[in-house]
Scaffold this active site. Structure first.
Site, PDB file in Angstrom:
ATOM      1  N   LYS A 216      -6.702   4.967  -8.176  1.00 28.59           N
ATOM      2  CA  LYS A 216      -5.716   6.029  -7.931  1.00 28.59           C
ATOM      3  C   LYS A 216      -5.964   7.223  -8.850  1.00 28.59           C
ATOM      4  CE  LYS A 216      -2.467   2.447  -6.579  1.00 28.59           C
ATOM      5  NZ  LYS A 216      -1.411   1.552  -7.096  1.00 28.59           N
ATOM      6  N   GLY A 317       4.829  -1.478  -1.534  1.00 27.87           N
ATOM      7  CA  GLY A 317       5.811  -2.122  -0.668  1.00 27.87           C
ATOM      8  C   GLY A 317       5.756  -1.525   0.728  1.00 27.87           C
TER       9      GLY A 317
END
Ligand SMILES: NC(=O)c1ccc[n+]([C@@H]2O[C@H](COP(=O)([O-])OP(=O)(O)OC[C@H]3O[C@@H](n4cnc5c(N)ncnc54)[C@H](OP(=O)(O)O)[C@@H]3O)[C@@H](O)[C@H]2O)c1
Length: 446
Positions: A216, A317
C-alpha cells in the site's frame, strides 16, 4: 415534467460490468451493485448492470443463490463479451489477475482492481498498457479499504507537493499492536486473539511482516510522486519481534507503538529523492495517529499548500472495500461517457529516485540488556559519541533487573541509518551488553 437527465437514463443501455472473483470482496460488490442500483442510477444518470461473474466453481456458487446465467468459470468470458465495458478484478491472484487486467485494457475495457500486491509489483506495466490503449485503471480499494485516500491524492490534493504521508494501513497489525499496548499481551497472544476474531488470516505472514502495508505504501508513494517505486528500494520491517517490554518502556517515555508506512520527499525540486519505509514506530501518545486503534486505518497527509490532513476509517472488510469499488465503478462509468486524460496514475519526471536506506534520517528508541555495574553507560555513550550520535534521554528501570542484568533504555537524536547500524554493531559486541540491542524508530511528525 421529467428532467432531461432522467429521459436520458431511460433511453440508455445499461453499462455492463464483469466481476472477476466472488469471494469476500466480490460478493460484497455484487450485493451492493444490486442494492444500490437505483441510487447509483439517480446519482450518475447511468444504469450499471452485472453481466458476467467469473468464479472457480459455478455449481457451488449457483447453489449459494447467485444467478446461474451470469456465472462463468472462464475469466476470459468477461474480456470477450463486448457488452462488458468495466472489468472488476477481485480474484486477488497474480498471473491470472495480471492477464485479466492486461487483456481487458487491450480490449479497451476500464479496469477496477483491489489487488494491492499486484499493483505494487506490476503497477508500471499495468499503467504503461493503460497509457498505450488510453484506458483508465482505478484502484481505490487497494489502499485503506473504504477510506478514499487514492482519490484524495489524485484529485483533491493535486495542487500540492506531498511533503509526507504517515499511514496506519494494515488493520490486522494495528489490532495486534493495540492489544499488546492496552492489555500487555505478547505478540503470539495478540496474534492468536486476532485470528480467533477473524481479524487475521490463518496465514498472517503478509500482515505481520509488514509487506501488506508495504504494498500500500508503494501505491501511495507512486501516486504522490509520479513514478512506480520498485519494492526493493523500500525498507520494510514487521511487528513480529516487538515485545511487551518495548511497549512498557515506550509508554514510560510517552509513546505508543504503531506500524507506520512513512513516505516523504524533502522537496519538489527536479530529481528530488523520496523515502518509503514501513516499520514499527514510536508515536507520541498525544499525536492523533496514536489513538487509531483496533482494525482501523488512518492516513495523515501533509501537502505544501493544504497543510495537515487526516483520513480515517475501516481499512478492510466486505462493506468498506465494496464502497471503494462502487466509487471506482461509478468513475469508470463516467469515463465511458467522457474520455479523460488522467488514467488513474499520471507518470511524471519531477521526483527522481528512492533515498538509500543508509541515508534515511530518524530518531530512535534503543533498548539494551546490560550488566548491572558501573561504567556500562559510559561505554555505550562513548561509542555513540564517537559516531556523532546524540542521546536525548536515558533511563534504567531497576525494577526490571533480572539477575545480574538490567535494561538500559535510550532515546537517540536524529541520526542516519548508517550511523545507527555501525553503533549497534559496536554496542552489541561489548562484553557488558548481553542481548542483541533492540532499536525502534521514533517519529515526531515535524
Ligand atoms: N478482504 C478485504 O477486506 C480486502 C480489502 C482490500 C483489498 N482486498 C483485495 O481484494 C482482492 C480480493 O480479496 P478477497 O478478500 O475477496 O479474497 P477471497 O475472499 O479469497 O476472494 C477471491 C475470490 O476469487 C476467486 N478466484 C480465484 N481465482 C479465480 C479464477 N481464476 N477465476 C474466478 N475466480 C477466482 C476465489 O474463488 P474460490 O472461492 O473458489 O477460491 C475467491 O472466491 C484481493 O486482491 C485483496 O488483496 C481485500
Amino acid at each position: 415534467m421529467q428532467q432531461p437527465h432522467t429521459q436520458q437514463i431511460q433511453t440508455q443501455q445499461p453499462i455492463g460490468i464483469g466481476l472477476a472473483g466472488l469471494g469476500n470482496v466480490g460478493a460484497g460488490v455484487f450485493k451492493h451493485l444490486q442494492s444500490k442500483r437505483t441510487l447509483l442510477r439517480e446519482r450518475l444518470g447511468l444504469d450499471l448492470e452485472v453481466r458476467k461473474v467469473a468464479v472457480r466453481d459455478r455449481v457451488r456458487r449457483a447453489a449459494e443463490g447467485f444467478p446461474e446465467a451470469i456465472l462463468t468459470e472462464r475469466w476470459q468470458d468477461l474480456v470477450e463479451d463486448p457488452e462488458v465495458r468495466i472489468v472488476v478484478e477481485v480474484m486477488g491472484r497474480k498471473e491470472e489477475s495480471l492477464a485479466l487486467i492486461l487483456e481487458s485494457i487491450a480490449r479497451k475495457k476500464i479496469v477496477v482492481t483491489a489487488n494491492k500486491a499486484l499493483l505494487a509489483e506490476y503497477g508500471r506495466e499495468i499503467f504503461e498498457a493503460a497509457t498505450l490503449h488510453g484506458v483508465p485503471v482505478f484502484y481505490e480499494a487497494a489502499v485503506g479499504g473504504g477510506i478514499p485516500i487514492i482519490k484524495a491524492l489524485r484529485e483533491a490534493l493535486v495542487g500540492n507537493h506531498i511533503v509526507s504521508i504517515h499511514g496506519i494501513i494494515n488493520g490486522t497489525s494495528n489490532y495486534i499492536l493495540t492489544r499488546m499496548q492496552e492489555a500487555g499481551l505478547s505478540f503470539p497472544q495478540a496474534l492468536e486473539e486476532a485470528q480467533a476474531l477473524g481479524y487475521a488470516e490463518p496465514d498472517p505472514a503478509a500482515d505481520v511482516n509488514g509487506w501488506d502495508a508495504a504494498h500500500k505504501a508503494i501505491i501511495l508513494a507512486s501516486l504522490a510522486y509520479g513514478f512506480w517505486i520498485p519494492a526493493d528500494k523500500i525498507y520494510v520491517e514487521g511487528i513480529e519481534s516487538l515485545t511487551a517490554s518495548d511497549f512498557r518502556f515506550a509508554r514510560e517515555l510517552g509513546y505508543g507503538i504503531k506500524l507506520l508506512g512513512i513516505i516523504k520527499a524533502a522537496s519538489d525540486t527536479q530529481g528530488a529523492a523520496i523515502e518509503v519505509r514501513v516499520h514499527p514506530t514510536l508515536v507520541p501518545e498525544k499525536h492523533v495517529l496514536a489513538s487509531v486503534n483496533g482494525v482501523f486505518n488512518a492516513v495523515a497527509v501533509k501537502g505544501n499548500v493544504v497543510g495537515d490532513t487526516l483520513f480515517y476509517g475501516r481499512g478492510a472488510g466486505q462493506d468498506p472495500t465494496s464502497s471503494a469499488i462502487l466509487s471506482d465503478i461509478a468513475e469508470a462509468a463516467e469515463a465511458l461517457q467522457y474520455p479523460r486524460r488522467n488514467l488513474g496514475f499520471m507518470p511524471h519526471g519531477l521526483y527522481g529516485s528512492c533515498k538509500p536506506l543508509d541515508e534515511i534520517l530518524s530518531e530512535y528508541f534503543l533498548q539494551l540488556c546490560v550488566e548491572d555495574r558501573p561504567g556500562v553507560i559510559a561505554q555505550v555513550a562513548g561509542i555513540l559519541g564517537e559516531l556523532n550520535v546524540g542521546i536525548s534521554s536515558i533511563f534504567q528501570p531497576e525494577a526490571e533487573a533480572e539477575g545480574a542484568t538490567v535494561p538500559l533504555v535510550m532515546m537517540i537524536h536524529t541520526a542516519s541509518h548508517a550511523q545507527m547500524r555501525m553503533a549497534l554493531d559496536r554496542i552489541g559486541a561489548l562484553e557488558c551488553v548481553r542481548k542483541t540491542p533492540r532499536m525502534i524508530r521514533v517519529e515526531h511528525f515535524s
